[in-house]
Design a protein around this motif. Structure first.
Motif, PDB file in Angstrom:
ATOM      1  N   HIS A  40      31.709-118.141 -88.864  1.00 47.51           N
ATOM      2  CA  HIS A  40      32.983-117.957 -89.571  1.00 47.51           C
ATOM      3  C   HIS A  40      34.160-117.747 -88.609  1.00 47.51           C
ATOM      4  CE1 HIS A  40      36.236-116.078 -91.772  1.00 47.51           C
ATOM      5  NE2 HIS A  40      36.189-115.102 -90.867  1.00 47.51           N
ATOM      6  N   SER A  42      38.719-117.435 -89.256  1.00 49.23           N
ATOM      7  CA  SER A  42      39.875-117.664 -90.128  1.00 49.23           C
ATOM      8  C   SER A  42      40.669-118.843 -89.582  1.00 49.23           C
ATOM      9  CB  SER A  42      40.765-116.422 -90.168  1.00 49.23           C
ATOM     10  OG  SER A  42      40.088-115.381 -90.828  1.00 49.23           O
ATOM     11  N   ARG A  44      44.402-120.810 -89.580  1.00 49.26           N
ATOM     12  CA  ARG A  44      45.833-120.638 -89.902  1.00 49.26           C
ATOM     13  C   ARG A  44      46.642-121.901 -89.646  1.00 49.26           C
ATOM     14  NH1 ARG A  44      44.023-115.925 -87.552  1.00 49.26           N
ATOM     15  NH2 ARG A  44      44.160-114.070 -88.870  1.00 49.26           N
ATOM     16  N   PRO A 161      42.736-115.204 -95.462  1.00 49.75           N
ATOM     17  CA  PRO A 161      43.256-114.267 -96.459  1.00 49.75           C
ATOM     18  C   PRO A 161      44.575-113.665 -95.979  1.00 49.75           C
ATOM     19  CG  PRO A 161      41.041-113.629 -95.699  1.00 49.75           C
ATOM     20  CD  PRO A 161      41.556-114.663 -94.765  1.00 49.75           C
ATOM     21  N   SER A 163      46.585-110.272 -96.739  1.00 51.63           N
ATOM     22  CA  SER A 163      46.821-108.985 -97.413  1.00 51.63           C
ATOM     23  C   SER A 163      48.293-108.595 -97.327  1.00 51.63           C
ATOM     24  CB  SER A 163      45.949-107.878 -96.815  1.00 51.63           C
ATOM     25  OG  SER A 163      46.292-107.685 -95.471  1.00 51.63           O
ATOM     26  N   ALA A 164      49.047-109.289 -96.459  1.00 50.26           N
ATOM     27  CA  ALA A 164      50.485-108.995 -96.326  1.00 50.26           C
ATOM     28  C   ALA A 164      51.236-109.230 -97.633  1.00 50.26           C
ATOM     29  CB  ALA A 164      51.090-109.834 -95.195  1.00 50.26           C
ATOM     30  N   ARG A 202      32.996-109.008 -82.875  1.00 46.77           N
ATOM     31  CA  ARG A 202      32.997-107.837 -83.746  1.00 46.77           C
ATOM     32  C   ARG A 202      32.361-106.654 -83.007  1.00 46.77           C
ATOM     33  NH1 ARG A 202      35.654-110.792 -86.910  1.00 46.77           N
ATOM     34  NH2 ARG A 202      35.005-111.385 -89.002  1.00 46.77           N
TER      35      ARG A 202
END
Ligand SMILES: Cc1cc2nc3c(=O)[nH]c(=O)nc-3n(C[C@H](O)[C@H](O)[C@H](O)COP(=O)(O)O)c2cc1C
Length: 281
Positions: A40, A42, A44, A161, A163-164, A202
């Motif tokens: 995975h 993200s 952009r 995602p 969240s902003a 991570r």
């Protein structure tokens, strides 16, 4: 992808992610699906290629097939296709103008309105108007969001995602005409990736996987080790809030997160949620 290739891909991705060696038995069923999850990232940046409404609808249906607390089904997905509405939302997040370039933008909404409505419809009392109601809806929405991301990845789409969207929840709420007892959990940019992207390391599994019960642990030592492993693999491109904190000689994850949360953000989100009709006690 063969089982053998998938086993190698998983081991490589998880080694990069967690900084330890993984042995993956190529006989383990379902390895291609695990390889996708393990690798995975993200996304952009997206190609200027549209996503068909049919595909978006299919992905929404797959995402909303996710488990739901008590089968309460407290997540809605808003497909924000209207450029003016999207602009209104994006304008509240000036440091993420790229959201406007994503071929699709969705909002994952926690919906706690239907449950009290069912109580009213069936003429029953509703003595459970407390924090857990809000929490259940937020958790359902988060699970649907994650499932949408998995479904999107399965067809080759990338996503990120946002969240902003909770920075200015009243503007977002007005733009989407969110009814009482509904709230934005996160937005999601979706599109065909313009670049491969990279794996983000991570915290080690020794930090985040607990056997049976929490015991005495060297959390600071673990964070320091992670800071150093991550800085070696994926150093931050720029330091946050240099005007306030100066240029750090060593800038790791904990420095970045400490700086990020040294600024007050979303301090009125509780007031917004209460204003939407939830009791948070
Ligand atoms: C609930 C949630 C909200 C997020 N909000 C944002 C956001 O507002 N802007 C953004 O650029 N990335 C956002 N992200 C993406 C995270 O920054 C990203 O997952 C994290 O840096 C780890 O990178 P990775 O997903 O590539 O492993 C969000 C992720 C989650 C799960």
């Amino acid at each position: 992808m063969t089982q053998q290739t998938a086993a190698r891909a998983i081991a490589a991705a998880l080694e990069e992610r967690f900084g330890e060696t993984f042995t993956v038995d190529p006989q383990t069923p379902g390895l291609p699906a695990l390889a996708e999850i393990a690798s995975h990232r993200s996304h952009r940046r997206f190609l200027p290629r549209p996503i068909s409404p049919e595909l978006l609808r299919l992905l929404c249906a797959c995402a909303l097939s996710a488990p739901s607390k008590s089968d309460l089904q407290q997540c809605d997905i808003v497909i924000v296709g209207d450029a003016t509405i999207r602009r209104t939302i994006v304008d509240t997040i000036p440091d993420m103008p790229w959201i406007m370039d994503a071929p699709a933008f969705l909002m994952f909404v926690g919906n706690g309105a239907r449950l009290p409505l069912a109580a009213k419809l069936r003429e029953k009392p509703f003595p459970n108007d407390h924090l857990d109601q809000f929490f259940n809806a937020a958790v359902d929405a988060a699970i649907v969001l994650a499932t949408f991301m998995r479904a999107a990845a399965a067809v080759g789409l990338g996503s990120c995602p946002i969240s902003a969207v909770r920075d200015h929840p009243r503007i977002v709420s007005a733009a989407l005409r969110l009814p009482q007892r509904t709230f934005p959990v996160a937005g999601l940019c979706v599109g065909w990736p313009a670049e491969a992207g990279a794996i983000t390391p991570r915290l080690s599994l020794a930090t985040t996987v607990v056997e049976n019960a929490y015991g005495t642990r060297d959390v600071l030592g673990e964070i320091d080790a992670y800071d150093r492993r991550r800085a070696a693999l994926r150093p931050y491109r720029r330091q946050r809030s240099v005007a306030r904190w100066g240029e750090a000689k060593f800038y790791g994850w904990s420095e970045d997160k400490a700086r990020q949360y040294a600024e007050p953000t979303r301090t009125d989100f509780g007031a917004f949620v209460r204003g939407k009709g939830f009791c948070l006690d």
